[in-house]
Design an enzyme around this catalytic site. Structure first.
Site, PDB file in Angstrom:
ATOM      1  N   CYS A 238       0.866  -1.290  -0.046  1.00 11.53           N
ATOM      2  CA  CYS A 238       0.112  -0.095  -0.020  1.00 11.53           C
ATOM      3  C   CYS A 238       0.912   1.172  -0.064  1.00 11.53           C
ATOM      4  CB  CYS A 238      -1.052   0.015   1.138  1.00 11.53           C
ATOM      5  SG  CYS A 238      -0.198   0.152   2.796  1.00 11.53           S
ATOM      6  N   HIS A 334      -2.218   0.589   7.312  1.00  9.86           N
ATOM      7  CA  HIS A 334      -2.498   1.179   5.854  1.00  9.86           C
ATOM      8  C   HIS A 334      -2.146   2.420   5.382  1.00  9.86           C
ATOM      9  CE1 HIS A 334      -4.275   0.125   2.028  1.00  9.86           C
ATOM     10  NE2 HIS A 334      -5.424   0.895   2.140  1.00  9.86           N
ATOM     11  N   ASN A 355      -7.685   5.513  -1.854  1.00 13.45           N
ATOM     12  CA  ASN A 355      -7.078   3.911  -1.360  1.00 13.45           C
ATOM     13  C   ASN A 355      -6.445   3.280  -2.469  1.00 13.45           C
ATOM     14  OD1 ASN A 355      -6.868   1.638  -0.088  1.00 13.45           O
ATOM     15  ND2 ASN A 355      -8.955   1.393   0.649  1.00 13.45           N
TER      16      ASN A 355
END
Length: 388
Positions: A238, A334, A355
């Site tokens: 991520c 994250h 995201n």
């Protein structure tokens, strides 16, 4: 954030719809949706708290318009469809309420997510928070004039039709390095598909509203060259996706890719050790420095004014989040990217976030540091790295 994560325990959820009892607004002569073949989704309960319904009706157009402007869409008219909820396989709700946003063609363009405030983590003083993103809108549009049930687990979202086969329609980052089956059988003895009520998610519940005034009154500020070039798959990268897209935007280039970023920082890792590795804030700062930037760590969420100033100065911001539901597992930590910010016509300030799991952007209340994401989890925005 950790380099290596233990296995995440998969939480199976059922995605079904719950609506507030309301008169059939489609009969109103002012509603001109062309679509009459509605998406019918099996539901257990059609009740929604009045406060939730009122919040959605009051604010949805402002939030939707902010994303329309970010996407450079033309002015348009919208209304809300019947709302839904997401359940676990044991029929326990995830606590959120979801409202489809319909265009005049009868298609779903966005999903409004309304969540109860998480008191322990949230900095917001309101009872509920509201976010808007594309989420499952394209998926739902594919099932016109059909009756379906929608299920979800850690692998993604499945549509169940009359044959009781669950077809994968939207992937979310997952743990196992295995090929997903395109169809899966519903677990025996599971009665989640035996839901007695139905919700028409493409049925208008009120008159269409034009966003002409809203569009003209809103202030939008965005990293000029931010684009979604790739999305995260079955890996722990991520931070790599976040940094690559921020640097692509601020340098106006296409040369950065998540895998190359991760390989640069972990040249000696191989196989699953490389596939599921993550990055620490120090490594993220170091990579930015090697690319001619001077990233700085801020041990909190950035304020609206900070986002506004940094974005105007073409400086990217990485969100560092900690999962509220569980601190263990692959996605316990994250990273996400700040795309920009908006001041809505009602004066509310929002931050636009990407995201890496998603193909679209989402809105986030600038005073709320808990972010709901597309797999049903929530992340507390505890730190930021700015200056990419």
């Amino acid at each position: 954030m950790k380099r290596n994560f233990p296995k995440l325990i998969a939480l199976s959820l059922i995605f079904s719809l719950s609506v507030t009892p309301i008169a059939n607004a489609e009969s109103n002569s002012n509603i001109k949706a062309k679509d009459k073949k509605h998406v019918q989704v099996n539901v257990e309960d059609k009740s929604v708290p009045t406060d939730v319904r009122n919040l959605a009706q009051k604010d949805y157009l402002s939030y939707v318009t902010s994303l329309d402007k970010i996407y450079n869409k033309e002015k348009a008219s919208y209304t809300l469809g019947e709302p839904f909820k997401i359940y676990k396989f044991n029929k326990k709700s995830d606590g959120n309420y979801y409202f489809p946003v319909l265009n005049t063609e009868g298609n779903i363009d966005y999903i409004v997510t309304i969540s109860p405030k998480i008191t322990k983590y949230s900095s917001s003083s309101s009872k509920y928070t509201i976010n808007v993103s594309p989420f499952l809108s394209k998926v739902l549009n594919q099932y016109k004039d059909q009756q379906i049930t929608i299920l979800t687990n850690s692998k993604g979202y499945y549509v169940v039709t009359q044959n009781h086969k669950a077809k994968l329609v939207l992937k979310t980052p997952r743990l196992e390095d295995k090929k997903l089956k395109k169809t899966e059988s519903i677990p025996t003895g599971n009665n989640v598909t035996q839901l007695k009520q139905k919700a028409s998610v493409t049925m208008p519940t009120s008159q269409f509203k034009s966003n002409n005034y809203t569009y003209n009154e809103q202030y939008i500020n965005k990293l000029e060259n931010f684009k979604i070039r790739e999305t995260q798959g079955n890996n722990g990268w991520c931070a790599g996706y976040t940094m690559s897209e921020l640097l692509n935007a601020t340098y106006n280039t296409n040369k950065y890719h998540a895998e190359a970023v991760m390989r640069f920082l972990h040249p000696n890792l191989q196989g699953q050790r490389f596939q599921f590795t993550g990055l620490t804030p120090r490594e993220m700062i170091y990579f930015g420095q090697t690319q001619g930037r001077s990233p700085q760590l801020l041990n909190r969420m950035t304020t609206y004014n900070e986002v506004d100033n940094l974005t105007k100065n073409n400086k990217g911001i990485a969100v560092l989040g900690s999962r509220v539901e569980s601190r263990n597992g692959m996605h316990a930590g994250h990273a996400m990217a700040v795309v920009g910010n908006a001041k809505l016509d009602n004066g509310q300030e929002v931050i636009i976030i990407w995201n890496s799991w998603d193909n679209g952007f989402m809105t986030q209340d600038a005073k709320n540091n808990v972010i709901p994401v597309s797999n049903g989890d929530h992340y507390r925005w505890y730190s930021s790295i700015y200056g990419y």
